[in-house]
Design a protein around this motif. Structure first.
Motif, PDB file in Angstrom:
ATOM      1  N   VAL A 425     -11.031  14.342 -46.253  1.00 54.26           N
ATOM      2  CA  VAL A 425     -12.191  13.805 -45.537  1.00 54.26           C
ATOM      3  C   VAL A 425     -12.096  12.275 -45.586  1.00 54.26           C
ATOM      4  CG1 VAL A 425     -14.704  13.620 -45.417  1.00 54.26           C
ATOM      5  CG2 VAL A 425     -13.656  15.780 -46.115  1.00 54.26           C
ATOM      6  N   LEU A 426     -12.093  11.643 -44.433  1.00 51.61           N
ATOM      7  CA  LEU A 426     -11.966  10.194 -44.339  1.00 51.61           C
ATOM      8  C   LEU A 426     -13.234   9.592 -43.732  1.00 51.61           C
ATOM      9  CD1 LEU A 426      -8.406   9.201 -43.021  1.00 51.61           C
ATOM     10  CD2 LEU A 426      -9.544   8.343 -45.071  1.00 51.61           C
ATOM     11  N   LEU A 427     -13.823   8.642 -44.432  1.00 48.95           N
ATOM     12  CA  LEU A 427     -14.943   7.873 -43.904  1.00 48.95           C
ATOM     13  C   LEU A 427     -14.446   6.447 -43.680  1.00 48.95           C
ATOM     14  CD1 LEU A 427     -17.736   8.999 -46.430  1.00 48.95           C
ATOM     15  CD2 LEU A 427     -16.968  10.171 -44.356  1.00 48.95           C
ATOM     16  N   LEU A 428     -14.438   5.979 -42.448  1.00 51.55           N
ATOM     17  CA  LEU A 428     -13.908   4.658 -42.113  1.00 51.55           C
ATOM     18  C   LEU A 428     -15.037   3.779 -41.581  1.00 51.55           C
ATOM     19  CD1 LEU A 428     -10.573   5.646 -40.302  1.00 51.55           C
ATOM     20  CD2 LEU A 428     -10.966   5.230 -42.742  1.00 51.55           C
ATOM     21  N   ASP A 429     -15.347   2.700 -42.308  1.00 55.36           N
ATOM     22  CA  ASP A 429     -16.405   1.770 -41.911  1.00 55.36           C
ATOM     23  C   ASP A 429     -15.759   0.513 -41.336  1.00 55.36           C
ATOM     24  OD1 ASP A 429     -18.758   0.466 -41.507  1.00 55.36           O
ATOM     25  OD2 ASP A 429     -19.401   0.452 -43.597  1.00 55.36           O
ATOM     26  N   GLU A 430     -15.853   0.343 -40.030  1.00 49.34           N
ATOM     27  CA  GLU A 430     -15.240  -0.774 -39.304  1.00 49.34           C
ATOM     28  C   GLU A 430     -13.773  -0.942 -39.693  1.00 49.34           C
ATOM     29  OE1 GLU A 430     -16.520  -1.976 -36.836  1.00 49.34           O
ATOM     30  OE2 GLU A 430     -18.692  -1.870 -37.035  1.00 49.34           O
ATOM     31  N   PRO A 431     -12.943   0.092 -39.493  1.00 49.48           N
ATOM     32  CA  PRO A 431     -11.543   0.018 -39.929  1.00 49.48           C
ATOM     33  C   PRO A 431     -10.712  -0.984 -39.139  1.00 49.48           C
ATOM     34  CG  PRO A 431     -11.890   1.969 -38.595  1.00 49.48           C
ATOM     35  CD  PRO A 431     -13.246   1.367 -38.834  1.00 49.48           C
ATOM     36  N   THR A 432     -11.162  -1.377 -37.938  1.00 50.55           N
ATOM     37  CA  THR A 432     -10.352  -2.280 -37.117  1.00 50.55           C
ATOM     38  C   THR A 432     -10.532  -3.749 -37.469  1.00 50.55           C
ATOM     39  OG1 THR A 432     -11.996  -2.548 -35.342  1.00 50.55           O
ATOM     40  CG2 THR A 432     -10.563  -0.623 -35.224  1.00 50.55           C
ATOM     41  N   ASN A 433     -11.474  -4.064 -38.372  1.00 49.69           N
ATOM     42  CA  ASN A 433     -11.691  -5.465 -38.750  1.00 49.69           C
ATOM     43  C   ASN A 433     -10.388  -6.084 -39.250  1.00 49.69           C
ATOM     44  OD1 ASN A 433     -14.362  -5.255 -38.110  1.00 49.69           O
ATOM     45  ND2 ASN A 433     -15.125  -5.417 -40.199  1.00 49.69           N
ATOM     46  N   ASP A 434     -10.000  -7.221 -38.691  1.00 48.85           N
ATOM     47  CA  ASP A 434      -8.841  -8.017 -39.122  1.00 48.85           C
ATOM     48  C   ASP A 434      -7.495  -7.372 -38.811  1.00 48.85           C
ATOM     49  OD1 ASP A 434     -10.432 -10.084 -40.322  1.00 48.85           O
ATOM     50  OD2 ASP A 434     -10.788  -8.758 -42.013  1.00 48.85           O
ATOM     51  N   LEU A 435      -7.476  -6.235 -38.107  1.00 48.02           N
ATOM     52  CA  LEU A 435      -6.206  -5.593 -37.782  1.00 48.02           C
ATOM     53  C   LEU A 435      -5.758  -6.001 -36.384  1.00 48.02           C
ATOM     54  CD1 LEU A 435      -6.616  -1.942 -39.148  1.00 48.02           C
ATOM     55  CD2 LEU A 435      -5.689  -3.953 -40.305  1.00 48.02           C
ATOM     56  N   ASP A 436      -4.447  -6.294 -36.241  1.00 44.98           N
ATOM     57  CA  ASP A 436      -3.921  -6.612 -34.919  1.00 44.98           C
ATOM     58  C   ASP A 436      -3.661  -5.319 -34.153  1.00 44.98           C
ATOM     59  OD1 ASP A 436      -1.232  -5.639 -35.614  1.00 44.98           O
ATOM     60  OD2 ASP A 436      -1.107  -7.435 -36.842  1.00 44.98           O
ATOM     61  N   ILE A 437      -3.379  -5.462 -32.862  1.00 45.58           N
ATOM     62  CA  ILE A 437      -3.243  -4.286 -32.002  1.00 45.58           C
ATOM     63  C   ILE A 437      -2.068  -3.416 -32.417  1.00 45.58           C
ATOM     64  CG2 ILE A 437      -2.649  -3.570 -29.648  1.00 45.58           C
ATOM     65  CD1 ILE A 437      -4.439  -5.804 -28.626  1.00 45.58           C
ATOM     66  N   GLU A 438      -0.965  -4.028 -32.835  1.00 44.52           N
ATOM     67  CA  GLU A 438       0.200  -3.228 -33.227  1.00 44.52           C
ATOM     68  C   GLU A 438      -0.115  -2.369 -34.447  1.00 44.52           C
ATOM     69  OE1 GLU A 438       4.958  -3.783 -34.215  1.00 44.52           O
ATOM     70  OE2 GLU A 438       3.844  -5.349 -33.148  1.00 44.52           O
ATOM     71  N   THR A 439      -0.830  -2.931 -35.418  1.00 43.69           N
ATOM     72  CA  THR A 439      -1.218  -2.150 -36.591  1.00 43.69           C
ATOM     73  C   THR A 439      -2.194  -1.041 -36.206  1.00 43.69           C
ATOM     74  OG1 THR A 439      -0.932  -4.094 -38.003  1.00 43.69           O
ATOM     75  CG2 THR A 439      -2.201  -2.271 -38.909  1.00 43.69           C
ATOM     76  N   LEU A 440      -3.081  -1.323 -35.255  1.00 41.00           N
ATOM     77  CA  LEU A 440      -4.018  -0.297 -34.802  1.00 41.00           C
ATOM     78  C   LEU A 440      -3.283   0.881 -34.175  1.00 41.00           C
ATOM     79  CD1 LEU A 440      -6.885  -2.466 -33.289  1.00 41.00           C
ATOM     80  CD2 LEU A 440      -6.989  -1.060 -35.337  1.00 41.00           C
ATOM     81  N   THR A 441      -2.237   0.621 -33.410  1.00 41.90           N
ATOM     82  CA  THR A 441      -1.489   1.736 -32.811  1.00 41.90           C
ATOM     83  C   THR A 441      -0.778   2.554 -33.883  1.00 41.90           C
ATOM     84  OG1 THR A 441       0.471   0.362 -32.401  1.00 41.90           O
ATOM     85  CG2 THR A 441      -1.148   0.508 -30.638  1.00 41.90           C
ATOM     86  N   VAL A 442      -0.305   1.884 -34.953  1.00 40.64           N
ATOM     87  CA  VAL A 442       0.308   2.610 -36.072  1.00 40.64           C
ATOM     88  C   VAL A 442      -0.723   3.507 -36.744  1.00 40.64           C
ATOM     89  CG1 VAL A 442       1.354   2.359 -38.354  1.00 40.64           C
ATOM     90  CG2 VAL A 442       2.112   0.901 -36.481  1.00 40.64           C
ATOM     91  N   LEU A 443      -1.923   2.963 -36.989  1.00 38.08           N
ATOM     92  CA  LEU A 443      -2.996   3.747 -37.612  1.00 38.08           C
ATOM     93  C   LEU A 443      -3.378   4.926 -36.730  1.00 38.08           C
ATOM     94  CD1 LEU A 443      -5.199   4.274 -39.685  1.00 38.08           C
ATOM     95  CD2 LEU A 443      -6.603   2.529 -38.557  1.00 38.08           C
ATOM     96  N   GLU A 444      -3.514   4.692 -35.442  1.00 37.63           N
ATOM     97  CA  GLU A 444      -3.865   5.781 -34.514  1.00 37.63           C
ATOM     98  C   GLU A 444      -2.792   6.857 -34.511  1.00 37.63           C
ATOM     99  OE1 GLU A 444      -6.313   2.686 -31.625  1.00 37.63           O
ATOM    100  OE2 GLU A 444      -4.287   3.338 -31.114  1.00 37.63           O
ATOM    101  N   ASP A 445      -1.529   6.437 -34.560  1.00 43.31           N
ATOM    102  CA  ASP A 445      -0.428   7.397 -34.606  1.00 43.31           C
ATOM    103  C   ASP A 445      -0.500   8.235 -35.876  1.00 43.31           C
ATOM    104  OD1 ASP A 445       2.210   8.480 -33.803  1.00 43.31           O
ATOM    105  OD2 ASP A 445       2.909   7.393 -35.561  1.00 43.31           O
ATOM    106  N   PHE A 446      -0.807   7.595 -37.004  1.00 40.27           N
ATOM    107  CA  PHE A 446      -0.925   8.329 -38.262  1.00 40.27           C
ATOM    108  C   PHE A 446      -2.069   9.340 -38.191  1.00 40.27           C
ATOM    109  CE2 PHE A 446      -2.269   9.145 -42.567  1.00 40.27           C
ATOM    110  CZ  PHE A 446      -1.098   9.206 -43.287  1.00 40.27           C
ATOM    111  N   LEU A 447      -3.215   8.902 -37.665  1.00 42.03           N
ATOM    112  CA  LEU A 447      -4.381   9.784 -37.593  1.00 42.03           C
ATOM    113  C   LEU A 447      -4.176  10.932 -36.609  1.00 42.03           C
ATOM    114  CD1 LEU A 447      -7.283   7.167 -37.716  1.00 42.03           C
ATOM    115  CD2 LEU A 447      -6.508   8.669 -39.553  1.00 42.03           C
TER     116      LEU A 447
END
Length: 588
Positions: A425-447
């Protein structure tokens, strides 16, 4: 089309690292440019060189004579001793700023809930950000430069800002990781990487398509980045086709990339796997009353989260979204009712705070201490080093002190360590803060391949729509409301409801009110009604001209004529606003 700003063969380095190498770019009247790139690759440096805050090591930066430029920095430049009224409105009284249509809208939206007579030093970070943005938007500029403008703004305010900027005739340069915002306001995308700046036509969706096409033609990018680009491209084309309805480049070859690409995730397979890991019961919120201090967040609310649910939560700032996550993880207990956890759940909660990392520890040893090998949903084993590489930690970064990392790097590390504990169970509170777009795509791929229950609070509309299946809202009535049509439905409900605004026009006292006759008052009301209709028509015409400019970006002769039309409309609007002001003063 007139050139506002130009970079000719510009280079800029910090220490031994070149951030810009022989870069030549220009900004024309009406251009709307989004700048993307990884944290540390030079986006903010490019802004500072373009605006004259930093001198280039080599090359030349030129600006049109008399250029009026507004710059929203990542850190505001407000004076702590000033009041909000002084900082934003230059001390203007309520009847003065309220008489201007544009000023009134900016104040009522961005400063809602903030007293104009409060001192800046007592404001929260989010309130200071809104004040700085409001101050900028109230100015008249030929070029507006925004560095992460959506920070501290909720979904509703981001949508308003995009609409507001779309209606303005000035040129725009924006650095942001908010991909929905880039699509909503930008005509061009500049990608900063490896010291160069690649130019793409269109917003973020068009940028993804064009980049995938360039990668197909050159075959120069490594395989994993290509897979991420294809995956996101598939989602963009299948899930949000309207975003790519007007690309100015050939997309047939790009579409060939995704003919055999499945959807980003198999929702039903993930739910099946999640049920095996979690059982049927995950978190049940039953008939609860929840308070944060004296403020009631939930009133007799009931909500059930099942295995594999992927939920996004929206609501205005202060609605209680972070408190709701604390209720779900058990750190904030309800005053009435109960919250039940399934017997097999393993919760991890990503908060907005970065102070839980030891500043003296080193990156790789700390990650190794959590787990040296982890498994993905398909059974693939990943070492701590390979996971770190996925999240942008390579070379010297592996042994860097955590205290020496940037905010974005610490956020990435915090997120990685949380994922390595293998929660269900993952609770993410504003997970995109300070993350660049490339890192966001990596996170989305993982999820995409993560089989658990996911609850996300974020103002990043793109991320919300990308990783969740349902959207729920805190509307201020004490309930948790499901929105079948997602963020669009939320914005419609907010627009239709009553919005509390702290900054309301204050009527003049009877002693100071101008003496007018009944006939003069009737005539003034007629003028106000007539002028407001005319202003609406001008706004609609300006939107049409902007759309025509966007559709004919390569026809410079037509663009020049359309630019002249915009100038004429702006002059007419200013005259009408002055007429409205004079009539409104009689009625105040």
């Amino acid at each position: 089309m007139a050139n506002l700003l130009n970079l000719e063969h510009v280079s800029k380095s910090y220490g031994l690292r070149p951030l810009l190498k022989d870069v030549s770019l220009g900004i024309n009247i009406g251009d709307r440019v989004g700048i993307v790139g990884r944290n540390g690759d030079g986006k903010t440096t490019l802004l500072q060189v373009m605006t004259g805050l930093e001198a280039p090591d080599e090359g030349r930066v030129s600006q049109q004579r008399g250029l009026l430029m507004g710059f929203l920095h990542q850190r505001d430049r407000l004076h702590d001793t000033h009041t909000v009224r002084e900082a934003v409105l230059a001390g203007r009284s309520d009847h003065e700023w309220a008489a201007d249509v544009r000023t009134r809208e900016v104040v009522e939206v961005l400063l809602a809930g903030v007293s104009l007579d409060r001192v800046v030093d007592g404001l929260s970070g989010g309130e200071r950000r809104r004040c700085a943005l409001a101050h900028l938007l109230l100015g008249d500029h030929d070029l507006i430069v925004l560095d992460e403008p959506t920070n501290h703004l909720d979904v509703e305010a981001v949508a308003w800002l995009a609409d507001h900027l779309a209606k303005r005739s000035c040129a725009l340069i924006v650095v942001t990781h908010d991909r929905w915002f880039l699509d909503a306001v930008c005509q061009f995308t500049w990608e900063v990487h490896d010291g160069v700046v690649d130019v793409y036509e269109g917003g973020y969706a068009a940028f993804v398509l064009a980049k995938a096409e360039r990668g197909r033609q050159s075959a120069a990018s490594e395989q994993r980045r290509q897979n991420l680009a294809r995956k996101e491209l598939a989602w963009l084309r299948r899930g949000a086709p309207a975003r790519t309805s007007k690309p100015k480049f050939r997309i047939d070859a790009a579409n060939a990339l995704i003919e055999d690409v499945p959807p980003p995730r198999d929702r039903f397979e993930l739910q099946k796997f999640a049920t095996q890991r979690l059982g049927k019961d995950v978190i049940d919120v039953e008939d609860v009353d929840v308070f944060r201090g004296d403020k009631q967040i939930l009133s007799r609310a009931t909500w059930r989260l099942g295995p594999g649910d992927r939920v996004g939560i929206v609501g205005v700032n202060g609605a209680g979204k972070t408190s709701l996550l604390s209720v779900l993880d058990g750190t904030l207990g309800p005053k009435v009712g109960k919250v039940k956890h399934g017997r097999t759940i393993a919760i991890q909660h990503l908060t907005q705070h970065l102070d839980d990392l030891d500043p003296e520890a080193r990156v790789l040893p700390m990650v190794d201490g959590v787990r040296r090998i982890t498994k993905t949903a398909d059974g693939q084993e990943l070492t701590a080093t390979s996971m770190l590489e996925r999240f942008g930690f390579t070379g010297d970064k592996l042994m860097t002190r955590i205290g020496d990392l940037s905010g974005g790097e610490r956020r990435r590390l915090q997120l990685l360590m949380l994922l390595l504990t293998e929660p269900n169970v993952l609770l993410l509170d504003e997970p995109t803060n300070d993350l660049d777009i490339e890192t966001l795509t990596v996170l989305e791929d993982f999820l995409d391949g993560w089989p658990g229950t996911l609850i996300v609070v974020t103002h990043d509309r793109y991320f919300l729509e990308r990783v969740t299946d349902t959207v729920w809202a805190l509307m201020g009535d004490g309930k948790i409301t499901m929105l079948p049509r997602g963020v669009d439905e939320y914005l419609e409900k907010r627009a239709a409801g009553t919005v509390t605004k702290a900054a309301q026009p204050v009527a003049a006292s009877p002693a100071s009110a101008p003496k007018v006759s009944a006939a003069e008052e009737r005539e003034a009301k007629k003028v106000v009604a007539r002028v407001e209709k005319q202003l609406e028509k001008i706004a609609a015409r300006e939107a049409e001209v902007h759309a025509e400019m966007e559709a004919n970006a390569a026809d410079y002769a037509l663009l020049a004529r359309l630019g002249a039309t915009l100038n004429e409309l702006a002059t007419e609007r200013e005259d009408l606003e002055m007429e409205w002001l004079e009539a409104a003063e009689l009625l105040s």
